[in-house]
Scaffold this active site. Structure first.
Site, PDB file in Angstrom:
ATOM      1  CG  HIS A  18      -1.593  -1.196   1.458  1.00  7.17           C
ATOM      2  ND1 HIS A  18      -2.806  -1.579   0.483  1.00  7.17           N
ATOM      3  CD2 HIS A  18      -1.544  -2.134   2.280  1.00  7.17           C
ATOM      4  CE1 HIS A  18      -3.136  -2.719   0.959  1.00  7.17           C
ATOM      5  NE2 HIS A  18      -2.566  -3.157   2.046  1.00  7.17           N
ATOM      6  NE  ARG A  37      -4.734  -8.507  -6.542  1.00  4.75           N
ATOM      7  CZ  ARG A  37      -6.076  -7.795  -7.176  1.00  4.75           C
ATOM      8  NH1 ARG A  37      -6.105  -7.688  -8.265  1.00  4.75           N
ATOM      9  NH2 ARG A  37      -7.032  -7.345  -6.375  1.00  4.75           N
ATOM     10  CD  GLU A  88      -2.844  -3.248   5.724  1.00  2.00           C
ATOM     11  OE1 GLU A  88      -4.027  -3.180   5.136  1.00  2.00           O
ATOM     12  OE2 GLU A  88      -2.354  -4.160   4.964  1.00  2.00           O
TER      13      GLU A  88
END
Ligand SMILES: [Zn+2]
Length: 317
Positions: free
Chosen positions: A99, A194, A116
């Site tokens: 990310h 990805r 996260e």
């Protein structure tokens, strides 16, 4: 001012399983339930208020209506709601992904970047996840390894057990492995690049899109150290204990274990998101909860009384 139970948004990503329905009482018609977005104002899946005066409106519509004071003096300084809390059931592995940080995401994706944190609720015997690289890798080598499908050779593979804490700073290449259920607290963002998908195809029979150039821009290719433990010590109180799991500018998360209940204080600085991991009981006099339920508590609410044998995560700014 009232405490509100929330209903999550559901996601049926191809790697999901059925444990969120079986273990966390999620009522959802999907065969596969990969993620529930428990405390979310994100446009891709806002949570819905389930109780009280605002029942039926989305969490962002409620905040819009009553004003940002419910986010608190610290909470309202962010240009958008700072966090997104999810349950994730990875029956299969998630793609290897990365990310962006705030600077890159705001410029390119027009939203926050994504740091996260994962609290592991359940892990099958032998379950693993990928956390950064296992040695320093150049951009050229990283790209070559993506192209010839040997990227896994340079990623750090970490065994996972219940209670582990993973703090995934933006830029860290990672993937949740098969057989893991987690509670995720992250920045309010859905920007994912990805880089490898284990050769799988999506629901349409085609490989899912990769985002290699963007991933090359944002990836940290140096190995990271972590003991995968909560960042704070456990504080003992009468009848309950509290452990700080992780903290950053956007969220601080605590794990509570209560034998018969506990008292919280929600101050003027921040709202609180409360996610029940185990047990059942009541909040204040009349709001019942069970395993898997989530609540929004407005900033400045004050004292909150929780009754019942339970375990929950509390996230705030
Ligand atoms: Zn991720």
């Amino acid at each position: 001012m009232e405490i509100m139970k929330l209903k999550p948004a559901f996601k049926d990503y191809l790697w999901g399983g059925t444990k969120l329905k079986q273990l966390y009482n999620k009522e959802c018609s999907y065969d596969i339930l990969a993620e529930t977005w428990e405390v979310s104002t994100h446009k891709d899946g806002p949570s819905i208020i389930a109780t009280g005066e605002y029942a039926g409106s989305t969490l962002p519509a409620y905040i819009e209506k009553v004003g940002k004071d419910v986010l608190g003096t610290k909470g309202k300084t962010f240009e958008s709601f700072p966090m997104l809390v999810k349950f994730i059931d990875a029956k299969g592995s998630l793609s290897i992904q990365v990310h962006p940080d705030n600077e890159y995401a705001k410029r390119v994706e027009h939203e926050y970047g994504k740091t996260e944190m994962w609290y592991v609720l359940q892990a099958d015997e032998g379950a693993c996840l990928y956390f950064g690289t296992n040695r320093e890798v150049s951009k050229e080598e990283f790209k070559a390894k993506i192209e010839d499908n040997t990227l896994l050779d340079v990623l750090k593979k970490v065994p996972v057990k219940k209670g582990d804490v993973f703090f995934i700073e933006a830029g860290t290449i990672h993937a949740i492995g098969a057989g893991i259920v987690i509670c995720e607290i992250q920045q309010n963002s859905n920007s994912t690049y990805r880089v490898y998908d284990f050769g799988r195809v999506g629901a349409d029979g085609k490989p899912r899109e990769l985002h290699i150039e963007k991933a090359l821009d944002v990836s940290n290719l140096k190995p990271l150290e972590s003991d995968f433990k909560p960042c704070g010590k456990t504080e003992q109180h009468e009848g309950y204990d509290v452990t700080m799991l992780g903290t950053c500018e956007y969220f601080t998360t605590y794990l509570y274990h209560a034998e018969a209940g506990c008292k919280l204080h929600v101050d003027e600085e921040s709202f609180a998101a409360l996610i029940v991991l185990e047990g059942e009981g009541t909040i204040q006099k009349d709001l019942s909860f069970a395993k898997g339920d989530s609540f929004f508590i407005p900033a400045g609410y004050g004292d909150v009384e929780i009754k019942g044998n339970c375990q929950f995560v509390l996230a705030r700014v």
